[in-house]
Design a protein around this motif. Structure first.
Motif, PDB file in Angstrom:
ATOM      1  N   MET A 126      57.707  89.528  69.738  1.00  0.00           N
ATOM      2  CA  MET A 126      58.697  88.659  69.098  1.00  0.00           C
ATOM      3  C   MET A 126      59.652  89.460  68.220  1.00  0.00           C
ATOM      4  N   GLU A 127      59.672  90.775  68.434  1.00  0.00           N
ATOM      5  CA  GLU A 127      60.579  91.690  67.732  1.00  0.00           C
ATOM      6  C   GLU A 127      60.351  91.658  66.221  1.00  0.00           C
ATOM      7  N   LEU A 128      59.085  91.543  65.835  1.00  0.00           N
ATOM      8  CA  LEU A 128      58.686  91.640  64.441  1.00  0.00           C
ATOM      9  C   LEU A 128      57.871  92.917  64.269  1.00  0.00           C
ATOM     10  N   ASP A 129      58.105  93.635  63.202  1.00  0.00           N
ATOM     11  CA  ASP A 129      57.393  94.876  62.936  1.00  0.00           C
ATOM     12  C   ASP A 129      56.050  94.563  62.282  1.00  0.00           C
ATOM     13  N   PRO A 130      54.928  94.835  62.964  1.00  0.00           N
ATOM     14  CA  PRO A 130      53.616  94.519  62.381  1.00  0.00           C
ATOM     15  C   PRO A 130      53.363  95.184  61.034  1.00  0.00           C
ATOM     16  N   THR A 131      54.048  96.306  60.772  1.00  0.00           N
ATOM     17  CA  THR A 131      53.862  96.987  59.491  1.00  0.00           C
ATOM     18  C   THR A 131      54.679  96.349  58.377  1.00  0.00           C
ATOM     19  N   GLN A 132      55.600  95.456  58.735  1.00  0.00           N
ATOM     20  CA  GLN A 132      56.468  94.827  57.740  1.00  0.00           C
ATOM     21  C   GLN A 132      56.137  93.363  57.478  1.00  0.00           C
ATOM     22  N   VAL A 133      55.411  92.723  58.390  1.00  0.00           N
ATOM     23  CA  VAL A 133      55.040  91.315  58.195  1.00  0.00           C
ATOM     24  C   VAL A 133      53.777  91.256  57.347  1.00  0.00           C
TER      25      VAL A 133
END
Length: 241
Positions: A126-133
């Motif tokens: 979903m174009e989300l950065d796992p390290t930023q969420v």
């Protein structure tokens, strides 16, 4: 995050994620029951023969800030069964933070790990950065045999960067504390990216207080922090039916 300056609205989205029957729906039901009726939306649930929640539960919690912004916190669950992975991806879209619900029993470790990897993969899809969420981990079902000890949970917390909360969701234990941890981490992440305190005029303290003054905190670790059951206007809180 959706920020509408014209209508003065800010909407945050939090997703509860984890294996099937781990306690995602139970968490939302317990939160809904503790929220004051005038600040909670309708709790929507779709049950099927193969999963307790096919799509998601939706709980909009809303309030207005001192600067006139209307703030909504929307909570979703994802279906746990493997066959519903496409739905999990859709629900994750636009998430500001995630609560990962894990089963505390040792024999559930493999399934927990599988769904943790699935979460990382779907965030990237979903174009989300796992390290930023921001993610908060709740270890649920602590009352069952063969559950991880407090020391083992502390070790999980030490090894990782995510807040870890123990819970017995069916009894409401740890549910509010988990919610507090995730909205706090969500706020801090958004503040770092969008400077909400400057652009919206809403500090972390006001944001948290506005939410938790409208929730029955009796019997939780937060009761002393936000007042012993006190709500705005001097009214005593009562657990919502």
């Amino acid at each position: 995050m959706q920020l509408n300056h014209a209508q003065r609205e800010l909407t945050l989205k939090i997703v509860y994620y984890g294996p099937g029957l781990s306690g995602k729906t139970t968490n939302l039901r317990k939160l809904h029951a503790r929220a004051r009726p005038d600040v909670r939306g309708r709790l929507l649930s779709v049950d099927t023969h193969d999963d307790r929640t096919l799509f998601f539960d939706l709980l909009p919690v809303f309030f207005s800030t001192s600067t006139g912004f209307k703030v909504k916190v929307k909570l979703f669950t994802v279906p746990g069964q493997v066959i519903h992975n496409a739905t999990r991806r859709v629900v994750l879209q636009g998430a500001d933070a995630v609560v990962f619900i894990a089963d505390s029993r040792r024999n559930a470790a493999q399934e927990n790990n599988n769904y943790w990897r699935n979460l990382q993969e779907n965030l990237r899809e979903m174009e989300l950065d796992p390290t930023q969420v921001p993610v908060v981990i709740q270890f649920n079902k602590r009352d069952l045999p063969d559950s991880l000890t407090d020391a083992e949970l502390a070790e999980v917390q030490r090894r990782g960067s995510q807040p870890v909360v123990g819970s017995v969701a069916v009894r409401g234990e740890g549910v509010v504390e988990t919610f507090h941890a995730v909205v706090q981490t969500a706020w801090r992440a958004l503040e770092g990216r969008a400077q909400l305190s400057r652009n919206v005029g809403l500090s972390e303290e006001e944001f948290l207080a506005q939410i938790f003054r409208h929730i029955d905190l009796s019997g939780t670790a937060l009761e002393g922090r936000y007042g012993p059951g006190a709500m705005p206007g001097g009214r005593e809180s009562g657990r919502a039916p």
